[in-house]
Design a protein around this motif. Structure first.
Motif, mmCIF file in Angstrom:
data_model
loop_
_atom_site.group_PDB
_atom_site.id
_atom_site.type_symbol
_atom_site.label_atom_id
_atom_site.label_comp_id
_atom_site.label_asym_id
_atom_site.label_seq_id
_atom_site.Cartn_x
_atom_site.Cartn_y
_atom_site.Cartn_z
ATOM 1 N N ILE A 1 0.844 -1.198 0.000
ATOM 2 C CA ILE A 1 0.000 0.000 0.000
ATOM 3 C C ILE A 1 0.883 1.253 0.000
ATOM 4 O O ILE A 1 0.625 2.221 -0.732
ATOM 5 N N ALA A 2 1.936 1.191 0.816
ATOM 6 C CA ALA A 2 2.842 2.341 0.881
ATOM 7 C C ALA A 2 3.439 2.629 -0.496
ATOM 8 O O ALA A 2 3.544 3.797 -0.923
ATOM 9 N N GLY A 3 3.792 1.565 -1.204
ATOM 10 C CA GLY A 3 4.350 1.737 -2.555
ATOM 11 C C GLY A 3 3.331 2.381 -3.482
ATOM 12 O O GLY A 3 3.641 3.315 -4.242
ATOM 13 N N ALA A 4 2.079 1.896 -3.392
ATOM 14 C CA ALA A 4 1.021 2.444 -4.246
ATOM 15 C C ALA A 4 0.819 3.922 -3.940
ATOM 16 O O ALA A 4 0.618 4.740 -4.839
ATOM 17 N N GLN A 5 0.904 4.259 -2.649
ATOM 18 C CA GLN A 5 0.666 5.653 -2.273
ATOM 19 C C GLN A 5 1.779 6.568 -2.784
ATOM 20 O O GLN A 5 1.542 7.717 -3.170
ATOM 21 N N LYS A 6 3.006 6.026 -2.807
ATOM 22 C CA LYS A 6 4.099 6.840 -3.346
ATOM 23 C C LYS A 6 3.834 7.178 -4.822
ATOM 24 O O LYS A 6 3.967 8.327 -5.255
ATOM 25 N N MET B 1 0.943 7.308 -6.204
ATOM 26 C CA MET B 1 -0.179 8.251 -6.259
ATOM 27 C C MET B 1 0.310 9.684 -6.105
ATOM 28 O O MET B 1 -0.133 10.597 -6.808
ATOM 29 N N LYS B 2 1.244 9.883 -5.163
ATOM 30 C CA LYS B 2 1.776 11.235 -4.938
ATOM 31 C C LYS B 2 2.448 11.758 -6.192
ATOM 32 O O LYS B 2 2.259 12.904 -6.590
ATOM 33 N N GLU B 3 3.242 10.912 -6.821
ATOM 34 C CA GLU B 3 3.921 11.328 -8.035
ATOM 35 C C GLU B 3 2.927 11.712 -9.129
ATOM 36 O O GLU B 3 3.129 12.680 -9.862
ATOM 37 N N LYS C 1 -5.497 12.761 -9.765
ATOM 38 C CA LYS C 1 -5.831 12.529 -8.363
ATOM 39 C C LYS C 1 -6.421 11.148 -8.200
ATOM 40 O O LYS C 1 -7.217 10.696 -9.027
ATOM 41 N N VAL C 2 -6.074 10.486 -7.091
ATOM 42 C CA VAL C 2 -6.614 9.146 -6.839
ATOM 43 C C VAL C 2 -7.266 9.093 -5.469
ATOM 44 O O VAL C 2 -6.711 9.570 -4.485
ATOM 45 N N ASP C 3 -8.450 8.536 -5.486
ATOM 46 C CA ASP C 3 -9.175 8.284 -4.242
ATOM 47 C C ASP C 3 -9.095 6.773 -4.025
ATOM 48 O O ASP C 3 -9.716 6.006 -4.749
ATOM 49 N N LEU C 4 -8.294 6.322 -3.032
ATOM 50 C CA LEU C 4 -8.013 4.888 -2.888
ATOM 51 C C LEU C 4 -8.807 4.274 -1.733
ATOM 52 O O LEU C 4 -8.766 4.752 -0.601
ATOM 53 N N ILE C 5 -9.520 3.206 -2.042
ATOM 54 C CA ILE C 5 -10.243 2.459 -0.995
ATOM 55 C C ILE C 5 -9.527 1.129 -0.792
ATOM 56 O O ILE C 5 -9.379 0.346 -1.728
ATOM 57 N N VAL C 6 -9.081 0.897 0.430
ATOM 58 C CA VAL C 6 -8.378 -0.360 0.716
ATOM 59 C C VAL C 6 -9.320 -1.270 1.506
ATOM 60 O O VAL C 6 -9.920 -0.859 2.485
ATOM 61 N N THR C 7 -9.427 -2.509 1.058
ATOM 62 C CA THR C 7 -10.247 -3.471 1.817
ATOM 63 C C THR C 7 -9.368 -4.624 2.293
ATOM 64 O O THR C 7 -8.280 -4.859 1.774
ATOM 65 N N ASN C 8 -9.899 -5.355 3.299
ATOM 66 C CA ASN C 8 -9.029 -6.292 4.000
ATOM 67 C C ASN C 8 -9.481 -7.733 4.017
ATOM 68 O O ASN C 8 -8.906 -8.563 4.699
ATOM 69 N N GLY D 1 3.591 -2.578 -5.137
ATOM 70 C CA GLY D 1 2.523 -1.594 -5.025
ATOM 71 C C GLY D 1 2.793 -0.406 -5.939
ATOM 72 O O GLY D 1 1.883 0.100 -6.600
ATOM 73 N N TYR D 2 4.049 0.000 -5.976
ATOM 74 C CA TYR D 2 4.446 1.172 -6.766
ATOM 75 C C TYR D 2 4.238 0.907 -8.250
ATOM 76 O O TYR D 2 3.563 1.673 -8.953
ATOM 77 N N VAL D 3 4.772 -0.191 -8.686
ATOM 78 C CA VAL D 3 4.631 -0.536 -10.108
ATOM 79 C C VAL D 3 3.170 -0.777 -10.450
ATOM 80 O O VAL D 3 2.671 -0.350 -11.495
ATOM 81 N N GLY D 4 2.484 -1.467 -9.526
ATOM 82 C CA GLY D 4 1.072 -1.775 -9.766
ATOM 83 C C GLY D 4 0.256 -0.515 -9.963
ATOM 84 O O GLY D 4 -0.537 -0.411 -10.903
ATOM 85 N N MET D 5 0.453 0.467 -9.087
ATOM 86 C CA MET D 5 -0.312 1.708 -9.185
ATOM 87 C C MET D 5 0.059 2.458 -10.463
ATOM 88 O O MET D 5 -0.810 2.981 -11.160
ATOM 89 N N ASN D 6 1.334 2.482 -10.772
ATOM 90 C CA ASN D 6 1.760 3.135 -12.019
ATOM 91 C C ASN D 6 1.103 2.489 -13.225
ATOM 92 O O ASN D 6 0.613 3.178 -14.126
#
Ligand code: ATP
Ligand code: ATP
Ligand code: RIP
Ligand code: MG
Ligand code: MG
Lengths: 506, 326, 304, 326
Positions: free
Chosen positions: C29-34, C36-38, C45-52, C257-262
Motif C-alpha cells: 500500500i505504501a508503494g502504491a501511495q508513493k 499516487m503522490k507522483e 488525483k486518486v481516491d483509494l479504498i483499501v479493503t481487507n 505496489g508502486y509498479v502496480g499503481m503506475n
C-alpha cells in the motif's frame, strides 16, 4: 397496640406487566410476635414477602417502616443485613453444593487472608444440623437429599443470619409430622427470644397452633387481621374463600369396592432404595403410599414410571392383564401412565413456557395435523380448558407459567397430566402448596377420574391426604412395604405408628 | 439410612475421595494417552521434551486458570487471546523506556481493565458475555495492531528474558509460575468465601442473589481476574519468545475453552475442578506435540487430533460410568 | 511507458488486500501511495479504498471485491488470497464491465488483467535451498515448517525449496504444519529439536515463525541449526545481521505496489502498461545485509 | 379469580404482540445501523450493493438456521464451517464424473452423517457437544484437505453456477434459498410438535424426558439438521464462488454462533426466535460491508467492528428494558 410495631406496611402495591398482584396491603407485626398470613393461591402472599425480602420493589413510594425508619431494600443482601430473613416458598438451595456450603452460603466463617475456616465451617454446620435434629452429613451434596430435608435446610440456613424478622413462606409443605413439630417449636422458641415471624401457610391448623394474629389476603388485598384467640378455622376459611368448606366423609369409610386389577407390580427392587415391592392397583381405585420421608415413596413412583437413575434390578409389571416393560417415561406414558413429580421447579415446570405449552408437552404429537403442522387453535383450547378446569389464576393460557403463584403452577401441572387421559395416575405429593379450597377441589377431581375408571396412586407423607382420599394405603419403611390398611383400619394413628416403627400396627 | 454425625470423619474422607474420583480417572486417561504416545515416539518421554512441553503449555495454563473461574461463574471470556497479545505488545513497547519491571506492572492493568469493561456491560447491560467479550476481543486485537504498528517487537532486556528461560531444578520457570497460578486459583475457588460465591452464582444465580450475594460484583471480579490471568500469561509468553506481534495467540480462547471443558467444567457453570483443567490443557498440548513427533501426514493431522480428543473424553466418561455403577 | 501529461483527472480506485495487517501487504500500500503522490503532481488525483478481506478469508475477499465494484471504482488493484477463487469475480464483474485490474503478487489462474507484478516464488524457494546447501554438511537433514498447505504461493516456495534441496543431495524430511505465528514457530522448533536432534536446517515462508524458531535455538544453544526464510521485518533483519538467521529471500512489496499503481494509472490515462512485471527475489545474508537497510520492510514503521 | 374466558382473544393478541416485541425492536436497531451507513456512503442503499449483501450473507444465513435449532436445543455445533468446506469439496470433485445434480445429492449426506456421529457421541457418550463437534470439525477439515489434495477445485458446470449467480426479479437466488431455509426452520420450530420438543429439551431436558419426549433422538435429529444446513450452504457457496479450497469457511462457526446469540438465542438453550437470528446475520454482514464503505484503517477495523457489535446489542437490550417498563 401499646408498642410501636417493628415492621409496618401501609398501602403496599405491586404490578407485574399489566397484572396488579398487590392492590392494597396493610400489615404490621410487633417484636416477638408470630403473625399468620393466609389466602388463596395467587392472593399475593409470596409477593408481599418478596418485597420485604428485597427481591421485588413495590410500586410508588415506600409504604414500609421497619424499626422506626423507612425500609426500602434494593436487593436480598440489604434485607438480610438489616435482619429481615426470608425462607422462600420454593426450594432455594444449590443442588451441586454440599449441605454445609448451602447453609453457610454468603455467611462463611473466614480467617486470615479471607480463607475459609473449613473445620469451623463443618463444626458450625454439624452443630446447626444437630440443633434441628437433622441426621445428615454436612458434606452431602444437597441434590442427593429428599425434599423435606431440603426444606429443613432452608430453615437452618435462615437461622445463620440471626433474624430479627423471619418471613416463612410455606415452611412446612412437604415436611413430615415430626418435622412440622420441630418447625413449630422453633417458631415458638424464636418468638420467645424476640424474633418476629411472618408465617405463611395453607395448613391452617399449624397457623392456629403458632400465630398470635392472622392476616387474610384476598386478590391482592389484605382483607383483615384477626386475633387467633378470637377466631376459628372455619371463620378464616370463610374470609379466604368467601364460602364454607364442608368436611367430607373420608373415602375409605365409604368402603367402595374395586375388583378389576388394572396394574400389578411384582418384586420391584432398586438396590439400596426399594426392596421387593408387589401390589395390585384396581380400576377406579385410589391407592396411597405413605411413610416417613426417606422411606422411598418418590423412588417407588419413579421406579414404576421408569425414570432413568432408578435402576430396577428386578420387577415385572402387568397392565390390564398384559405384561409390559415400562422401560422409560416415554413408554410408560404410551402405556397410559402419568407421573406428577414432587419437585416442581426442577422436574415440573418449564418456567418461560406458556401455560398451554406446559400443559400440552406430553401430548404434543396429538395436535399434529395431516400436514405435519400443529393445530395451534386446538392447542390453545387445551390450555384454556386446563385453566378453567382447575381454576388457575392466570392472565390467560399464553402467560408464562413462571408468572403464576406456586399453588397455581401446581394446578397447571396436575392439568398437564390429566390431559394425557392416563389409565394409571401416579401423584407424588400432589397438594404441595395448594390452598384449602383448591385442595378440596383437587380431591374431588381425583375422585372423579377414579370414578371414570382411572387407577390413582398417591405417594405422600401427608397422612391426612391418605386418610381422606384413599381406598387403601400401604406404609413404607426403608424401601419396604410394611403395612397395608383398608376400610376403618385406614386411620391416622395406625399409619403413623407403622411408619415410625416399621411394623404393622394392630 | 443417613449417617450419624459421629462418623463424619469417615464420611468426609469418603466425600473427598468421591470428589477426587473424577480427577483420578482423568489422570488415568492421561496416562493411557502418554503411554500410547511414548510407544509410538520413544523421544516423547525424554527429559527435554517434557521440559519443552511444560514451557509450551504455561501461558495456556495461566489463561485456563482465569477461564475456569469465569466459566464456573457461568460466563465466557472470548477476549483472552487478544488481551494477552495486547498486554505483551504494551509491555514490550514500554520496556525500552520504563525498564522491564515497571513495564510489566503497567501492562498487568490491561487485562483487569478489559475485564471491568466487559463485566460492566455484561452485568448492567445484560448482554451475554459471549457477545460482549467477542466485542472486547476485537477491540483488544485492534489495539494490539495499533501498538505494534503491525511489526514484531523484539530486543527485550536479557534480565526479563530470564523469566521465560530459567529452569530452576530443571523445571521451566514459566511452568512453575503457571502451577502457582493454578494453585492460587484453586485456593480462591475452594478455600475462600469468594470461591463459594463464584460456584453458587454459576449453579443458580437466583438462589445466590436470594442468599444476599452480589451477583454483579462477583461476575465483574471474575472477568477482571480472567483478564489479569491473560495479561499475566502475555508477559510470560513474551519472556519465553522474546518477541511479540499483534497476531499472537489468535484462537487461544477456543483452545483454552476446549481444555476447560475437557477438564470437566460444565459450559453452563456451577461445576468443575480447576485441578482437572490442568489435564485438559495437558491433553491439548500433548496432542500437538505428538503430531510433531509422530510424523503424521499433514493432511491427516487434524483428523488424528480430533479423534484423539473425542476418544480421550469418551474414555473418561466411560470410566466414570463404570465407576459410578460399583 | 511514460504517460502523456493528462489534464486534471481524478480516479476512484480499490485495492483489495487479503491480509492487510501484515507488514508485507501494508508495504505494498505504501508503494502504491508513493506512486499516487507522483501522479498527483501530474494532475491525476486518486481516491483509494483499501479493503481487507476479513484478514485472510478468501470468501470475504470475494465479498470485498463485489463491494468495491458497488463503490463505482475505475480500477482494481488486488493481492488475491487465492488465484482460483478470486479469479471468478474478476472475470464476472471486472472483466465483464471493462474495469481494469492490476494484480500484485500471487497471480490469478484465469480472467484478464492489465498488469501482473510478482516475485518468482518457486525460484525464491530454490535460491533458499541453494544457500542452505552451501551452509550445511552434504546430505544433512532439512525440513520445511509449513503454515499454509493450501496457499498457492506457499506451495510454490516449498516446492522450489524441497526440489532443489533434493537435487543438491540434502535429506528432506516430511514437512511440519503449524500456525503462522511466533509461538508456533517456537514450539515447533522445540519439538523438532527433540524429535530430530541432528536437524541441520529449516525453511520458512514467512518471517514471524522464523523469529520464534530462532528464540528456541538461542535458548537451547543450537544456533548451529540454519534458518532460511521468505520476507523480513526489523527484527528478522537484525537476526540476519547478527548471524542468527542464515538467510532471507527478500521480495519487494513496495515495488509491487508502486509498479502496480503506475500500471493502473498508465492504463486509465490511455497508456499501455506492461502485462507482466517479474521482480527478482534477492537473497539477504549476513554479508550483504547492509544493502537492505533501507528496505521499506526493514525500516520500522514507527521510526518513519 | 380467573380471567373470564371471553377476554382471551384480547390477551392472545397482546401475547402475540409481546412475543414479537423483541423482533420489532431488533429491526429498529438494524434500521439505525442502516441509516448511519447510508449517510456515510450514499452507495450503500444502491440496488447493486443490496444485491451483493444478500448473496454474500446467504451461506451464513443457511448455516445459522441449523445452528439456531441446535442452540435452542441446548447444544453447539462447532463443525459447521469444516462440514461446509468438506461438502463443497466433495461436491466439486464429484461433479465432473457424476454431473452436478447427483454430486449435490451425494454431498448433502455429509452433513447429516457428521451430525449423526456427533449426535450419537453426545447423547450416548455423554460428551458435551462443544467438545464433540470440535473433534468432528477437525476430522471434517482434515478430510477436506485430503479430498482437495490441498488444491483449489474449480471449473464447475455452468448450469450449476446458475444456482449461485441467478437473480430472478433482481433477488440473488442464494438469498431466496436462504430465506426459504429460514422459513422452513421457523415452521419447524414454531409450527410443529418437533419444534416444541426442541425448545422443551433446551429449557429442561429432565422435564422433557418425563413428558415422554425422546431426548436423545431429538438431539441427534437437531445435529443432523444442522449438518444438512452446513452441507446445503456448502453447495450454495460453491455455486456462488465457483471454486473451493479446503480452508474455506474457517471460523464460520463463531461468526454464526455470534449472529445467533446477537439474534437473541440464549447460549443455554430453550429460548430464541429464528426470525431474529436473520438480524444477527445481517448485522455481522453489514459491519463488514460498512468497514469497506467507511474506509476505516485496517488496524482500527476490528476496533470498530467490536464496538458496533456491543453497541447494537446494548441498544437492543436498552430498548427492551424501556419497553418492558411501560
Ligand atoms: N414475577 C411475576 N410476574 C408476573 N406475575 C406475577 C409474578 N409473581 C407473582 N405474580 C402474580 O401475582 C399474583 C400473586 O402471586 P403470589 O405468588 O404472591 O401468590 P401467593 O399468595 O403466594 O399464592 P400461593 O399460595 O399459590 O403461593 C399471582 O396472580 C401471580 O400470578
Ligand atoms: N439412587 C439412590 N441411591 C441411594 N439413595 C438414594 C437414591 N435416590 C434417593 N436416595 C435416597 O433415598 C431416600 C428416599 O428419598 P425419597 O425422595 O424417596 O423420600 P420420600 O419418602 O419420597 O420423601 P419426600 O417425598 O418427602 O421427599 C433419600 O434419603 C434419598 O437421598
Ligand atoms: O506470500 C504472501 C506474500 O508474498 C508475503 O510473503 C506475505 O505472505 C504471503 O501471504
Ligand atoms: Mg406463594
Ligand atoms: Mg417423596
Amino acid at each position: 397496640m401499646l408498642i410501636e410495631p417493628l415492621l409496618k406496611c401501609s398501602n403496599v402495591r405491586k404490578t407485574f406487566g399489566g397484572l396488579q398482584a398487590l392492590k392494597e396491603v396493610h400489615f404490621e407485626i410487633g417484636k416477638g410476635q408470630v403473625h399468620g398470613l393466609v389466602g388463596e393461591n395467587g392472593a399475593g402472599k409470596s409477593t408481599l414477602l418478596r418485597i420485604l425480602a428485597g427481591v421485588h420493589q413495590p410500586d410508588g413510594g415506600t409504604g414500609i417502616v421497619y424499626n422506626g425508619t423507612s425500609y426500602a431494600p434494593h436487593n436480598a443482601n440489604d434485607a438480610l443485613r438489616s435482619g429481615i430473613v426470608t425462607i422462600h416458598q420454593d426450594i432455594n438451595l444449590i443442588g451441586t453444593m454440599t449441605v454445609a456450603e448451602n447453609i453457610l452460603l454468603n455467611n462463611e466463617p473466614t480467617g486470615a487472608w479471607g480463607l475459609l475456616r473449613a473445620s469451623k465451617m463443618n463444626k458450625l454446620a454439624a452443630n446447626l444440623l444437630k440443633q434441628y435434629h437433622l441426621d445428615i452429613d454436612p458434606s452431602t451434596p444437597v441434590n442427593e437429599l429428599p425434599n423435606d430435608i431440603k426444606k429443613m435446610l432452608q430453615i437452618v440456613k435462615a437461622m445463620t443470619w440471626n433474624p430479627k424478622v423471619l418471613l416463612m413462606d410455606e415452611p412446612t409443605s412437604s415436611l413430615t409430622n415430626v418435622e412440622v413439630e420441630v418447625v413449630l417449636d422453633l417458631v415458638r422458641d424464636l418468638a420467645k427470644r424476640g424474633v418476629s415471624i411472618v408465617f405463611v401457610s395453607h395448613y391452617l391448623s399449624e397457623v392456629f397452633a403458632v400465630c398470635d394474629d392472622i392476616t387474610i389476603m384476598r386478590d391482592g388485598r389484605t382483607v383483615g387481621t384477626l386475633r387467633t384467640s378470637d377466631t376459628t378455622i372455619s371463620q378464616v376459611v370463610r374470609h379466604m374463600l368467601g364460602r364454607e368448606l364442608v368436611e367430607e366423609q373420608s373415602r375409605s369409610a365409604r368402603g367402595t369396592q374395586h375388583n378389576e386389577v388394572l396394574l400389578s407390580v411384582r418384586n420391584l427392587t432398586v438396590p439400596g432404595v426399594l426392596n421387593d415391592i408387589s401390589f395390585d392397583l384396581h380400576r377406579g381405585e385410589i391407592l396411597g403410599f405413605t411413610g416417613l420421608t426417606g422411606s422411598g415413596l418418590s423412588e417407588l413412583a419413579r421406579a414404576i414410571y421408569g425414570v432413568s437413575g432408578m435402576r430396577r434390578e428386578k420387577g415385572t409389571f402387568e397392565l390390564e392383564g398384559k405384561a409390559t416393560g415400562l422401560a422409560n417415561p416415554a413408554q410408560s406414558l404410551k402405556q397410559g401412565l402419568a407421573l406428577l413429580t414432587n419437585d416442581r421447579l426442577r422436574e415440573g415446570i418449564l418456567p418461560d413456557f406458556s401455560i398451554t405449552d406446559n400443559v400440552c408437552l406430553p401430548i404434543i404429537d396429538r395436535y399434529r395435523k395431516p400436514t405435519g403442522l400443529l393445530n395451534l387453535g386446538e392447542l390453545n383450547a387445551a390450555g384454556r380448558e386446563a385453566i378453567t378446569k382447575l381454576r388457575v389464576k392466570a392472565s390467560g393460557p399464553d402467560a408464562p407459567i413462571k408468572s403464576l403463584s406456586g399453588g397455581n403452577q401446581q394446578k397447571v401441572l396436575i392439568a398437564k397430566w390429566l390431559t394425557t387421559n392416563p389409565k394409571v395416575f401416579l401423584l407424588d405429593d400432589p397438594t404441595v402448596g395448594i390452598d384449602v379450597g383448591s385442595k378440596d377441589e383437587i380431591r374431588k377431581l381425583i375422585e372423579q377420574i377414579a370414578a371414570e375408571g382411572v387407577g390413582v396412586i398417591i405417594f405422600t407423607t401427608e397422612i391426612p391426604d391418605i386418610e381422606k382420599l384413599c381406598d387403601r394405603a400401604f406404609v413404607m419403611f426403608r424401601g419396604t412395604v410394611v403395612g397395608e390398611f383398608q376400610g376403618e383400619k385406614l386411620e391416622k394413628n395406625r399409619i403413623l405408628e407403622t411408619s415410625v416403627s416399621g411394623r404393622m400396627a394392630a | 439410612m443417613t449417617m450419624p454425625i459421629t462418623e463424619n470423619a469417615g464420611a468426609n474422607w469418603k466425600g473427598t475421595l468421591r470428589r477426587s474420583y473424577g480427577l483420578i480417572q482423568s489422570v488415568a486417561v492421561l496416562l493411557v494417552l502418554v503411554i500410547i504416545m511414548s510407544l509410538i515416539s520413544p523421544r516423547f518421554m525424554s527429559v527435554i521434551n517434557i521440559q519443552n512441553l511444560m514451557a509450551q503449555m504455561s501461558p495456556a495454563l495461566i489463561v485456563a486458570a482465569g477461564m475456569t473461574i469465569v466459566m464456573i461463574n457461568g460466563e465466557f471470556d472470548i477476549s483472552v487471546g487478544a488481551v494477552l497479545a495486547l498486554t505483551a505488545a504494551v509491555s514490550a513497547s514500554l520496556m525500552p523506556q520504563l525498564g522491564f519491571v515497571p513495564a510489566i506492572f503497567v501492562s498487568l492493568f490491561i487485562g483487569p481493565l478489559f475485564g471491568l469493561i466487559a463485566g460492566l456491560i455484561v452485568t448492567y447491560g445484560g448482554i451475554p458475555s459471549f457477545i460482549t467479550t467477542l466485542g472486547t476481543m476485537m477491540i483488544a486485537r485492534s489495539l494490539a495492531f495499533v501498538v505494534t504498528g503491525g511489526q514484531v517487537i523484539s530486543d527485550l532486556p536479557p534480565a526479563f528474558r530470564v523469566i521465560g528461560l530459567a529452569r530452576p531444578l530443571g523445571i521451566p520457570l514459566p511452568f512453575i509460575i503457571a502451577m502457582a497460578t493454578i494453585v492460587f486459583g484453586w485456593i480462591l475457588l475452594t478455600q475462600t468465601a469468594f470461591g463459594k460465591k463464584v460456584y453458587a452464582i454459576g449453579a443458580n444465580r437466583l438462589v445466590a442473589a436470594l442468599s444476599g450475594i452480589s451477583v454483579k460484583r462477583t461476575k465483574i471480579i471474575c472477568l477482571m481476574l480472567c483478564g489479569l490471568a491473560a495479561s499475566f500469561a502475555g508477559n510470560i509468553l513474551l519472556a519465553r519468545i522474546g518477541a511479540i506481534q499483534a497476531d499472537t495467540a489468535r484462537g487461544l480462547e477456543f483452545e483454552v475453552i476446549a481444555a476447560v471443558v475437557i477438564g470437566g467444567v460444565s459450559l453452563g457453570g456451577g461445576q468443575g475442578n480447576i485441578m482437572r483443567v490442568i489435564i485438559g490443557v495437558v491433553v491439548i498440548a500433548l496432542i500437538r506435540n505428538f503430531m510433531n513427533l509422530a510424523r503424521i501426514d499433514i493432511f491427516w493431522q487434524d483428523f488424528a487430533t480430533g479423534s484423539i480428543i473425542i476418544a480421550a473424553v469418551l474414555l473418561d466418561a466411560l470410566q466414570k460410568r463404570i465407576g459410578s455403577q460399583t | 511507458a511514460d504517460p502523456v501529461r493528462a489534464q486534471e483527472k481524478s480516479f476512484r480506485l480499490g485495492y483489495s488486500q487479503f491480509w492487510g495487517t501484515n507488514t508485507f501487504l501494508r508495504t505494498q500500500i505504501a508503494g502504491a501511495q508513493k506512486a499516487m503522490k507522483e501522479w498527483e503532481t501530474k494532475g491525476v488525483k486518486v481516491d483509494l479504498i483499501v479493503t481487507n478481506g476479513g484478514d485472510t478469508d478468501t470468501t470475504k475477499q470475494v465479498a470485498d471485491v463485489e463491494d468495491l465494484y458497488t463503490q463505482g471504482i475505475d480500477g482494481l488493484l488486488i493481492f488475491p488470497g487465492d488465484s482460483v477463487v478470486l479469479a471468478d469475480p474478476i472475470k464476472n464483474i471486472y472483466n465483464a464491465n471493462n474495469i481494469p485490474v492490476v494484480v500484485t503478487d500471487i497471480g490469478l489462474g484465469s480472467g484478464d488483467w492489465v498488469s501482473y507484478v510478482v516475485t518468482a516464488n518457486e525460484q525464491g524457494g530454490r535460491m533458499a535451498a541453494d544457500y542452505m546447501a552451501k551452509n550445511v554438511k552434504p546430505g544433512a537433514k532439512v525440513i520445511v515448517f509449513d503454515h499454509g498447505p493450501a496457499v498457492q504461493c506457499i506451495i510454490d516456495r516449498n516446492r522450489g525449496f524441497e526440489e532443489r534441496a533434493k537435487e543438491l543431495g540434502l535429506e528432506v524430511l516430511p514437512r511440519k504444519v503449524m500456525k503462522l505465528s511466533l509461538e508456533d514457530g517456537r514450539r515447533t522448533m522445540e519439538d523438532t529439536l527433540t524429535e530430530i536432534p541432528d536437524i541441520a536446517g529449516v525453511f520458512f515462508q514467512n518471517h514471524a515463525p522464523t523469529i520464534g524458531a530462532e528464540a528456541t535455538l538461542e535458548a537451547a544453544n543450537r544456533l548451529d541449526v540454519k534458518l532460511v526464510n521468505f520476507d523480513t521485518d526489523p527484527t528478522a533483519y537484525r537476526l540476519v545481521k547478527e548471524g542468527k538467521i542464515l538467510g532471507t529471500i527478500v521480495q519487494n512489496p513496495f515495488e509491487m505496489g508502486y509498479v502496480g499503481m503506475n500500471s493502473m494509472l498508465t492504463k486509465l490515462t490511455g497508456g499501455t502498461p506492461e502485462k507482466l512485471v517479474q521482480l527478482e527475489p534477492r537473497l539477504m545474508t549476513k554479508d550483504n545485509v547492509a544493502e537492505f537497510a533501507d528496505e521499506p520492510q526493514v525500516l520500522d514503521a514507527k521510526a518513519k
